[in-house]
Design an enzyme around this catalytic site. Sequence first.
Site, PDB file in Angstrom:
ATOM      1  N   ASP A  25     -35.149  25.179 -30.886  1.00 33.88           N
ATOM      2  CA  ASP A  25     -33.764  24.531 -31.354  1.00 33.88           C
ATOM      3  C   ASP A  25     -33.517  24.042 -32.262  1.00 33.88           C
ATOM      4  OD1 ASP A  25     -32.516  22.509 -30.122  1.00 33.88           O
ATOM      5  OD2 ASP A  25     -34.232  21.055 -29.760  1.00 33.88           O
ATOM      6  N   HIS A  42     -25.960  29.459 -31.622  1.00 32.83           N
ATOM      7  CA  HIS A  42     -26.711  30.722 -30.735  1.00 32.83           C
ATOM      8  C   HIS A  42     -26.959  32.094 -31.464  1.00 32.83           C
ATOM      9  CE1 HIS A  42     -26.725  26.730 -28.617  1.00 32.83           C
ATOM     10  NE2 HIS A  42     -25.689  26.958 -27.419  1.00 32.83           N
ATOM     11  N   LEU A 136     -46.943  44.266 -26.430  1.00 33.40           N
ATOM     12  CA  LEU A 136     -46.469  42.861 -26.539  1.00 33.40           C
ATOM     13  C   LEU A 136     -45.818  42.261 -24.679  1.00 33.40           C
ATOM     14  CD1 LEU A 136     -45.989  39.942 -28.321  1.00 33.40           C
ATOM     15  CD2 LEU A 136     -43.611  40.640 -28.656  1.00 33.40           C
TER      16      LEU A 136
HETATM   17  C1  IPE Z   1     -34.378  22.355 -24.857  1.00 29.41           C
HETATM   18  O1  IPE Z   1     -33.696  22.366 -25.833  1.00 29.41           O
HETATM   19  C2  IPE Z   1     -34.495  23.916 -23.884  1.00 29.41           C
HETATM   20  C3  IPE Z   1     -34.209  24.971 -25.001  1.00 29.41           C
HETATM   21  C4  IPE Z   1     -34.629  25.269 -26.351  1.00 29.41           C
HETATM   22  C5  IPE Z   1     -33.845  25.937 -23.970  1.00 29.41           C
HETATM   23  P1  IPE Z   1     -32.838  21.212 -25.507  1.00 29.41           P
HETATM   24  O2  IPE Z   1     -32.173  20.926 -27.167  1.00 29.41           O
HETATM   25  O3  IPE Z   1     -32.222  21.920 -24.415  1.00 29.41           O
HETATM   26  O4  IPE Z   1     -34.038  19.956 -25.543  1.00 29.41           O
HETATM   27  P2  IPE Z   1     -33.828  18.350 -25.972  1.00 29.41           P
HETATM   28  O5  IPE Z   1     -32.580  17.652 -24.781  1.00 29.41           O
HETATM   29  O6  IPE Z   1     -32.637  18.122 -27.446  1.00 29.41           O
HETATM   30  O7  IPE Z   1     -34.332  17.670 -25.140  1.00 29.41           O
HETATM   31  C1  IPE Z   2     -31.292  25.239 -28.633  1.00 24.54           C
HETATM   32  O1  IPE Z   2     -29.951  24.773 -29.579  1.00 24.54           O
HETATM   33  C2  IPE Z   2     -30.952  26.837 -28.044  1.00 24.54           C
HETATM   34  C3  IPE Z   2     -30.840  25.784 -26.563  1.00 24.54           C
HETATM   35  C4  IPE Z   2     -30.591  24.645 -25.849  1.00 24.54           C
HETATM   36  C5  IPE Z   2     -29.845  27.232 -25.278  1.00 24.54           C
HETATM   37  P1  IPE Z   2     -29.791  23.690 -28.945  1.00 24.54           P
HETATM   38  O2  IPE Z   2     -28.519  24.100 -28.448  1.00 24.54           O
HETATM   39  O3  IPE Z   2     -30.315  22.756 -28.314  1.00 24.54           O
HETATM   40  O4  IPE Z   2     -29.298  23.074 -30.653  1.00 24.54           O
HETATM   41  P2  IPE Z   2     -29.163  21.294 -31.579  1.00 24.54           P
HETATM   42  O5  IPE Z   2     -30.164  20.743 -30.627  1.00 24.54           O
HETATM   43  O6  IPE Z   2     -27.874  20.810 -30.415  1.00 24.54           O
HETATM   44  O7  IPE Z   2     -29.117  21.536 -32.634  1.00 24.54           O
HETATM   45 MG    MG Z   3     -31.416  21.104 -29.197  1.00 30.19          MG
END
Ligand code: IPE
Ligand code: IPE
Ligand code: MG
Length: 247
Positions: A25, A42, A136
């Site tokens: 995240d 990303h 792995l």
């Molecule tokens: C959780 O992250 C899903 C992934 C890392 C793929 P999100 O950014 O989508 O989750 P919330 O919305 O903060 O809970």
């Molecule tokens: C995690 O990073 C990747 C996915 C959930 C696909 P985010 O896109 O949720 O990044 P933040 O949480 O907005 O910083």
């Molecule tokens: Mg996120």
Amino acid sequence: MTTAELLSRIRLNGAVPRHVAIIMDGNGRWARERLMPRPFGHRSGMKAVREVVEGAIEAGIEVLSLFAFSQENWQRPMTEVSALMSLLEEYIAREADELEEKGVRVRMLGDLERLTPPAAAAVDRVMSQTAHNDKLTLNLFISYGSRAEILRATQSIAADVAAGRLTAAEVTEEEFEKRLFTAGCPDPDLLIRTSGEQRISNFMLWQLAYTELFISPVLWPDFGRHQLYEAVADYQARERRFGRVSA
Ligand code: IPE
Ligand code: IPE
Ligand code: MG
């Protein structure tokens, strides 16, 4: 401590977690800090994926589970969703041969029917290309939601009971687990979530019952093997009691 020192320390400590799961995240915030659009974050996160895969192999971790795209993430703006789908294809195209050489078995877990046809084809290809590997296991959770996974398992059990293939008393934890995407995998020993968020976000609700949690403040694109080893070292200093008392 240097990364190499950390690695030898965790090896000496013994008891490396067999299965490490990561909620990757913070890509969006990482991009925003640089005044860049979210897909830039990303893309930068792919480097971190390579780092933790290599780090996991070096540390002797058996299973690495990465939460890459949740069922809820389909509700993000279409431009972001398509950027993520293209990155998935690009990741597979770029990394499949190297993963194969390193002995990594790649499995994609989730509602893969929702993927675009080219992404689904890439997923199929890398799974069959690496199916025989055993160094792995890399579980990539794509279009995954844990409640949906649990319901799917429940429906499969209900169908078997209705057809007389299974009695109610035969519905055990083992029978249930066979119908989860993670069938055959040990439960995660350690769950890492990056970017400081303190929630599970519908990830492996069943499987995480007794998993140790580690929240890292680092945003995912800045995460690497050093941070992975720090989490493992922290895990090794814990006492897992599973509801019992200390020896
Ligand atoms: C959780 O992250 C899903 C992934 C890392 C793929 P999100 O950014 O989508 O989750 P919330 O919305 O903060 O809970
Ligand atoms: C995690 O990073 C990747 C996915 C959930 C696909 P985010 O896109 O949720 O990044 P933040 O949480 O907005 O910083
Ligand atoms: Mg996120």
